[in-house]
Scaffold this motif. Structure first.
Motif, PDB file in Angstrom:
ATOM      1  N   HIS A  65       0.830  -1.207   0.000  1.00  0.00           N
ATOM      2  CA  HIS A  65       0.000   0.000   0.000  1.00  0.00           C
ATOM      3  C   HIS A  65       0.869   1.263   0.000  1.00  0.00           C
ATOM      4  O   HIS A  65       0.706   2.152  -0.835  1.00  0.00           O
ATOM      5  CB  HIS A  65      -0.931  -0.029   1.217  1.00  0.00           C
ATOM      6  N   GLU A  66       1.829   1.306   0.922  1.00  0.00           N
ATOM      7  CA  GLU A  66       2.680   2.504   1.015  1.00  0.00           C
ATOM      8  C   GLU A  66       3.571   2.647  -0.214  1.00  0.00           C
ATOM      9  O   GLU A  66       3.816   3.748  -0.683  1.00  0.00           O
ATOM     10  CB  GLU A  66       3.525   2.483   2.298  1.00  0.00           C
ATOM     11  N   HIS A  69       1.723   4.382  -3.035  1.00  0.00           N
ATOM     12  CA  HIS A  69       1.800   5.844  -2.917  1.00  0.00           C
ATOM     13  C   HIS A  69       3.146   6.333  -3.463  1.00  0.00           C
ATOM     14  O   HIS A  69       3.231   7.266  -4.249  1.00  0.00           O
ATOM     15  CB  HIS A  69       1.737   6.285  -1.445  1.00  0.00           C
ATOM     16  N   HIS A  81      -5.404   8.218  -2.296  1.00  0.00           N
ATOM     17  CA  HIS A  81      -6.378   7.118  -2.195  1.00  0.00           C
ATOM     18  C   HIS A  81      -7.503   7.176  -3.212  1.00  0.00           C
ATOM     19  O   HIS A  81      -7.927   6.162  -3.730  1.00  0.00           O
ATOM     20  CB  HIS A  81      -6.994   7.086  -0.792  1.00  0.00           C
ATOM     21  N   PHE A  86      -4.114   5.169  -8.338  1.00  0.00           N
ATOM     22  CA  PHE A  86      -3.824   4.517  -7.063  1.00  0.00           C
ATOM     23  C   PHE A  86      -4.604   3.217  -6.927  1.00  0.00           C
ATOM     24  O   PHE A  86      -4.043   2.163  -6.630  1.00  0.00           O
ATOM     25  CB  PHE A  86      -4.135   5.450  -5.885  1.00  0.00           C
TER      26      PHE A  86
END
Ligand code: ZN
Ligand code: ZN
Length: 147
Positions: A65-66, A69, A81, A86
């Motif tokens: 997830h990170e 980004h 988000h 994304f």
């Protein structure tokens, strides 16, 4: 638990495996994160991770997830988000949309062995007639009840 250095190494490996791109900044633990799994800092491009999630099976999903980004930001695409980029990239690598829930262990009952002094913090009441100390078979006694 991994050191910040080992964590960074792990993030680098995951980055190469899933994104085929290098993670060139630092990752570190942040004790102050409560329910968030991690954070991305566009200013200096480092990542923070929640040490409470380190042992979870899903931790790799948090890293993904990170990193989503991170890589989108670096390639100047929608890295937030709500951005379509994304959502697409996150789904592609199989990252988690939401941080896994970490339940803080709530100890309500503290038992102690009357013979050897071994402590048994428990969430539930136990039958001290049935359950004995695992070390010496001694009798357990309730010390405190925190309800
Ligand atoms: Zn996020
Ligand atoms: Zn004992």
């Amino acid at each position: 638990m991994l050191t910040n250095q080992e964590l960074t190494k792990k993030v680098r490996e995951i980055s190469l495996n899933y994104f085929k791109r290098p993670f060139e900044h630092e990752a570190k633990w942040n004790q102050r994160l409560r329910t968030t799994g991690g954070r991305f800092f566009p200013k200096d491009l480092h990542l923070d991770f929640n040490p409470k999630m380190a042992e979870l099976e899903d931790f790799e999903g948090v890293v993904l997830h990170e990193l989503t980004h991170y890589h989108l930001y670096r390639t100047k695409r929608g890295y937030k988000h709500q951005d379509a980029d994304f959502k697409r990239l996150l789904a592609q690598v199989g990252g988690l949309r939401y941080a896994p829930a970490v339940e803080e262990r709530k100890v309500k009952y503290d038992y102690v062995c009357q013979n050897c002094g071994q402590n048994y913090p428990r969430q539930r009441k136990i039958d001290t007639k049935k359950y004995r100390c695992g070390k010496c078979r001694g009798q357990l006694k309730i010390k405190t009840s925190r309800i």
